[in-house]
Design an enzyme around this catalytic site. Structure first.
Site, PDB file in Angstrom:
ATOM      1  N   TYR A 162       0.827  -1.284  -0.098  1.00 18.72           N
ATOM      2  CA  TYR A 162       0.075   0.041  -0.077  1.00 18.72           C
ATOM      3  C   TYR A 162       1.010   1.002   0.085  1.00 18.72           C
ATOM      4  CZ  TYR A 162      -2.661   3.840   1.930  1.00 18.72           C
ATOM      5  OH  TYR A 162      -3.282   4.863   2.253  1.00 18.72           O
ATOM      6  N   GLY A 163       1.759   1.412   0.889  1.00 18.07           N
ATOM      7  CA  GLY A 163       2.475   2.330   0.908  1.00 18.07           C
ATOM      8  C   GLY A 163       3.298   2.736  -0.321  1.00 18.07           C
TER       9      GLY A 163
END
Length: 303
Positions: free
Chosen positions: A139-140
Site C-alpha cells: 500500500y505504501g
C-alpha cells in the site's frame, strides 16, 4: 469555486465534501463505491452530497470547468500483501495516473492525498523533504508511486499539484476496519478487540476536521509536499485506556503478533504546513475520541 472530490463517499472525502459545500462551494463528488467495506456505509456518508459513480481506472474522466480536484480515492490499508495487490495497483496507481493525465490536459489544480505509510520505518520524525522514504507495505509503495507520477506530470506536462501525507486520521465515519472504530464498537457492544502487536506502537493521531482544514488550505495556496499530522502522539495502549475512560467500560482484548507492513511509530513533522499555510491541529486526542465514541455508541443504539 467548483471542486471535484474523488473518494467523496469515504471517511475523509465525505467530511471534506461537506465542509466545502458549507463554505459555499459547488462540489461534485466522485466515488466507485467499492466493496472494500460495506458500500451501504458509503451510501450513508454520501447522503445529501452530489456523488457520481465513476471508476477512475477505466471510465472517462472530464475535469474541464472545475477549479480544482481533491484526489482522495484509493484502496486503503497496510495489509496489502498477497492476492489483493492487483487491487492496489488498479485503484491507486492506475486510477491516479489517469486522474493526473486528465487534470494536466484540462489545466485543473490537484491536491493529492498520500499517506504517512510512504515513510515506513523512519528513525526520526519524517519531513516532507525526505527524499528516500522506505515503505513497509505494498500500500505504501503504491502511494509513493502515485507521488512520483504526480511529480512526473508536473515536470513534463505542467500539472499543478500539491501532495499531502495524512497521518492516522480518526473521528466519526472512520472506516470499520480502522482501530478506533473497532475499539469503540467493541466497547459499545461488549465485544472483543483484536490487538496486533504489543500495543506500544504509537501514532500521530489526527482528527478528521484538522485533516479537512489542511486539505482545503493546500488547495487554496499550497505547493509541493506537506505532512498533515496531529500534535498528539500516543501508543495503542494509551489510546485504548483513554477510550475505556471515556466510555466508562473495560475493553475485552485478544492479543496477536504484529502484522507485516505495520509501522512501529509515526509522528509528523508539520513545520512546513504550519509555516507556509498557517495550519495547526485544533482537536486533541481526548476530545476527538469522545466525539468518535459518541458517534459509535449512537450507531449501536440505533441498530
Amino acid at each position: 469555486m467548483r471542486f471535484a472530490v474523488t473518494g467523496a463517499a469515504g471517511f475523509i472525502g465525505s467530511h471534506l465534501s461537506g465542509a466545502l459545500v458549507a463554505a459555499g462551494h459547488d462540489v461534485v463528488g466522485i466515488d466507485c463505491f467499492t466493496d472494500y467495506y460495506d458500500p451501504a456505509l458509503k451510501e450513508e456518508n454520501a447522503r445529501g452530497l452530489d456523488v457520481r459513480r465513476l471508476d477512475l481506472a477505466e471510465d472517462p474522466i472530464e475535469l474541464a470547468g472545475f477549479d480544482g480536484v481533491f484526489h482522495l480515492a484509493a484502496q486503503p490499508g497496510v495489509r496489502s500483501f498477497g492476492d489483493v495487490f492487483p487491487l492496489y495497483l488498479r485503484r491507486n496507481v492506475l486510477a491516479s495516473q489517469r486522474l493526473f493525465e486528465a487534470a494536466a490536459r484540462d489545466g485543473v489544480r490537484v491536491v493529492f492525498a498520500s499517506s504517512s505509510s510512504v515513510y515506513g520505518a523512519a528513525e526520526r520524525y519524517p519531513t516532507p523533504e525526505d527524499t528516500v522514504p522506505h515503505p513497509l507495505s505494498p500500500y505504501g509503495i503504491t502511494k509513493l508511486a502515485c507521488e512520483h507520477l504526480a511529480d512526473a506530470y508536473r515536470r513534463q506536462f505542467g500539472l499543478d499539484v500539491v501532495v499531502l501525507r495524512y497521518f492516522n486520521a480518526f473521528g466519526p465515519r472512520q472506516r470499520p476496519d480502522m482501530a478506533f472504530t473497532r475499539i469503540a464498537l467493541a466497547l459499545a457492544e461488549g465485544g472483543t478487540f483484536e490487538l496486533y502487536g504489543d500495543g506500544d506502537q504509537s501514532r500521530s493521531w489526527t482528527y478528521v476536521s484538522d485533516i479537512v482544514d489542511g486539505t482545503i488550505l493546500a488547495m487554496l495556496g499550497g505547493s509541493g509536499t506537506y505532512n498533515v499530522g496531529g500534535a498528539h502522539e500516543a501508543s495503542m495502549n494509551e489510546s485504548i485506556a483513554l477510550l475505556e475512560e471515556i466510555a466508562g467500560r473495560t475493553l475485552g482484548l485478544r492479543r496477536h503478533p504484529a502484522v507485516a507492513g505495520d509501522q512501529r511509530r509515526t509522528r509528523a513533522d508539520t513545520t512546513r504546513i504550519r509555516g507556509e499555510l498557517g495550519w495547526q491541529p485544533l482537536v486533541g486526542l481526548e476530545d476527538g475520541l469522545a466525539r468518535q465514541w459518541a458517534w459509535a455508541s449512537a450507531r449501536v443504539g440505533a441498530a
